[in-house]
Structure formats: structure tokens, C-alpha cells
Design a protein around this motif. Structure first.
Motif, PDB file in Angstrom:
ATOM      1  N   ILE A 153      63.297  63.356 -38.511  1.00  0.00           N
ATOM      2  CA  ILE A 153      62.772  62.128 -37.928  1.00  0.00           C
ATOM      3  C   ILE A 153      62.884  60.977 -38.933  1.00  0.00           C
ATOM      4  CG2 ILE A 153      61.127  63.380 -36.478  1.00  0.00           C
ATOM      5  CD1 ILE A 153      58.899  62.414 -38.395  1.00  0.00           C
ATOM      6  N   TYR A 155      60.587  57.817 -39.719  1.00  0.00           N
ATOM      7  CA  TYR A 155      59.199  57.480 -39.395  1.00  0.00           C
ATOM      8  C   TYR A 155      58.792  56.177 -40.082  1.00  0.00           C
ATOM      9  CZ  TYR A 155      54.221  58.307 -38.516  1.00  0.00           C
ATOM     10  OH  TYR A 155      52.914  58.216 -38.083  1.00  0.00           O
ATOM     11  N   ARG A 156      58.120  55.324 -39.330  1.00  0.00           N
ATOM     12  CA  ARG A 156      57.676  54.034 -39.848  1.00  0.00           C
ATOM     13  C   ARG A 156      56.170  54.097 -40.122  1.00  0.00           C
ATOM     14  NH1 ARG A 156      60.284  49.528 -36.644  1.00  0.00           N
ATOM     15  NH2 ARG A 156      61.978  50.264 -37.992  1.00  0.00           N
ATOM     16  N   ASP A 157      55.783  53.887 -41.372  1.00  0.00           N
ATOM     17  CA  ASP A 157      54.373  53.998 -41.727  1.00  0.00           C
ATOM     18  C   ASP A 157      53.630  52.683 -41.470  1.00  0.00           C
ATOM     19  OD1 ASP A 157      54.964  52.268 -43.837  1.00  0.00           O
ATOM     20  OD2 ASP A 157      55.074  53.866 -45.323  1.00  0.00           O
ATOM     21  N   ASP A 162      60.236  52.647 -43.570  1.00  0.00           N
ATOM     22  CA  ASP A 162      60.864  53.775 -42.892  1.00  0.00           C
ATOM     23  C   ASP A 162      61.197  54.872 -43.893  1.00  0.00           C
ATOM     24  OD1 ASP A 162      60.671  52.186 -40.721  1.00  0.00           O
ATOM     25  OD2 ASP A 162      62.812  52.124 -40.247  1.00  0.00           O
ATOM     26  N   CYS A 185      55.294  68.985 -43.079  1.00  0.00           N
ATOM     27  CA  CYS A 185      56.257  68.002 -43.576  1.00  0.00           C
ATOM     28  C   CYS A 185      56.918  68.549 -44.837  1.00  0.00           C
ATOM     29  CB  CYS A 185      55.544  66.680 -43.878  1.00  0.00           C
ATOM     30  SG  CYS A 185      56.619  65.418 -44.600  1.00  0.00           S
ATOM     31  N   PHE A 194      51.593  62.782 -37.305  1.00  0.00           N
ATOM     32  CA  PHE A 194      52.531  61.677 -37.105  1.00  0.00           C
ATOM     33  C   PHE A 194      52.286  61.046 -35.743  1.00  0.00           C
ATOM     34  CE2 PHE A 194      54.570  64.747 -39.899  1.00  0.00           C
ATOM     35  CZ  PHE A 194      54.999  63.948 -40.959  1.00  0.00           C
ATOM     36  N   ARG A 198      55.400  55.634 -33.788  1.00  0.00           N
ATOM     37  CA  ARG A 198      56.020  55.205 -35.041  1.00  0.00           C
ATOM     38  C   ARG A 198      57.317  55.948 -35.331  1.00  0.00           C
ATOM     39  NH1 ARG A 198      50.438  54.862 -38.596  1.00  0.00           N
ATOM     40  NH2 ARG A 198      49.675  52.918 -37.678  1.00  0.00           N
ATOM     41  N   PHE A 199      57.767  56.784 -34.396  1.00  0.00           N
ATOM     42  CA  PHE A 199      59.064  57.422 -34.552  1.00  0.00           C
ATOM     43  C   PHE A 199      60.159  56.396 -34.292  1.00  0.00           C
ATOM     44  CE2 PHE A 199      58.321  62.251 -33.946  1.00  0.00           C
ATOM     45  CZ  PHE A 199      57.146  62.187 -34.687  1.00  0.00           C
TER      46      PHE A 199
END
Length: 233
Positions: A153, A155-157, A162, A185, A194, A198-199
């Protein structure tokens, strides 16, 4: 409680347990004597139920047996309909379709009066809050969980950064405004949560992760201080 209802309830008591349960515990749960309990178990075994065990040892129901006809109480049908309506309004279209199919299969084997009470259920689900999932990835997530497959994935925190991660998804939580994936993870070497919205990207890797999903779920429950599934299954 009639004898037929008692036999159905006994089947449910056995289905809820994965390990042998004593006759004394079953008799207490059903409110009958041990002698009656032993007769009921013998009756179910004569009808083809694969109940293994003996007095003083305990009993366990092997999978693969349904006691015909399929019967539910009116409150149980209310619970089923309410759950299906929640799924239809709060999840994705694929899961909503599956919920409707499941209800159709249940309705097909119910007596006419119970079938009508299923559709007449007065328990309703209100409109959901707006949920922004971003990617349309819920079906892919469910498939990866069922098949115990790794996902790559992006992923945006919270800081809008990213990162790429390989995760081992084992649970998917549906909340009012967000969907949460519980996963191991590889980047952090730890269990993490998660948010689906935010994916940024998701790619099934086709590789099975090396730990069983049940083991990950058990570890997660221990870390969260959750001692049992709320449904007891």
C-alpha cells in the motif's frame, strides 16, 4: 420451552463453543436436568448431528450439520434483518449485495409466517454519515483478509506524507465515519491500524503472509485488552 425449541437451543449452545463443554454446563444453560440433557443429545445424534463426547468428559459439535427445518425466533429474525440493513447502508455495494443474498437464502427455508415476520421487521437503520473511503478498495481488502495475503500500500499519514508499506491485513473495522484496517506492518514490525480513506494505492502481492490470521487477531485482542468477540464466536 417446547422440546423442539430446546433441541434447537442445544444445537446453538454447542455451535457457540469450539471446545468440549460439560453436560452439567449445558444442562444449566438450558434449565433442564442432566438426564434430560443426555436424552436430548442422544436424540440429536440419532438425527445425524455429529456430537462427540460422553458424560464426565464433555461434548463438542463437529461442523457440517443443520437441523431441519431452519427455525428462528422473532427476536432472532429482527437481529438478522437489522444487521443486514446496517450492512446494506454502511458498507460497500458488494457486501450489501451479499447481505441481501444471505437474507434471501434464509427466507427461502423459513415457514411462511416467519418469512413474513422477517420482512415486517420494524427495526430500521438511519442514514449514514458521509464516509470518504478514497480508493474503492474494500472488496480487495476483504479478499486479502480471507486469503491471508500480503498487500503493498501507499499510505498518507496525518502530516500528508506518503509511505509505501507491506502489510498483513487480518481485520476490517466499520465505524460511523471511517473504515480501519488492522494489520501487521513489515515497515514497523508491529501491529498497526490504517484508515482506508488514507490509502493512496493498493496492490495485492499474491503472497501469503507467514502467520495465520487467527493468531494475529488473538495477539491484537491481547494488546487491546479485548478478551472475547462480542458475539461469542
Amino acid at each position: 420451552m417446547s422440546r423442539a425449541e430446546r433441541l434447537l437451543e442445544l444445537m446453538q449452545c454447542l455451535r457457540r463453543r469450539r471446545h468440549p463443554v460439560s453436560g452439567k454446563a449445558l444442562a444449566g444453560e438450558l434449565g433442564v436436568s442432566l438426564r434430560t440433557l443426555y436424552r436430548d443429545i442422544a436424540s440429536l445424534q440419532a438425527q445425524g448431528a455429529h456430537i462427540e463426547g460422553e458424560p464426565g468428559v464433555g461434548y463438542v459439535l463437529q461442523p457440517g450439520f443443520l437441523l431441519p427445518p431452519l427455525m428462528f425466533s422473532a427476536p432472532e429474525l429482527d437481529a438478522l434483518m437489522l444487521g443486514a440493513r446496517w450492512v446494506a447502508r454502511r458498507t460497500d455495494s458488494e457486501l450489501a449485495h451479499d447481505a441481501r443474498n444471505a437474507l434471501s437464502k434464509i427466507a427461502a427455508v423459513l415457514p411462511a409466517d416467519l418469512r413474513q415476520s422477517l420482512h415486517d421487521s420494524a427495526l430500521l437503520v438511519g442514514p449514514p454519515d458521509a464516509v470518504q473511503d478514497g480508493l474503492d478498495c474494500l472488496p480487495a481488502l476483504r479478499q486479502a483478509i480471507r486469503q491471508e495475503r500480503k498487500l503493498l500500500i501507499r499510505y498518507r499519514d496525518r502530516q500528508e506524507h506518503d509511505t509505501e508499506r507491506v502489510i498483513w491485513p487480518f481485520a476490517l473495522g466499520f465505524f460511523e465515519r471511517v473504515r480501519m484496517v488492522s494489520a501487521w506492518c513489515e515497515r514497523r514490525q508491529a501491529l498497526r491500524h490504517f484508515r482506508v480513506d488514507r490509502f493512496v494505492a493498493l496492490e495485492p502481492l499474491g503472497e501469503r503472509y507467514p502467520v495465520r490470521r487467527q493468531a494475529l487477531l488473538k495477539r491484537w485482542r491481547e494488546e487491546q485488552g479485548i478478551h472475547a468477540d462480542p458475539l461469542g464466536v
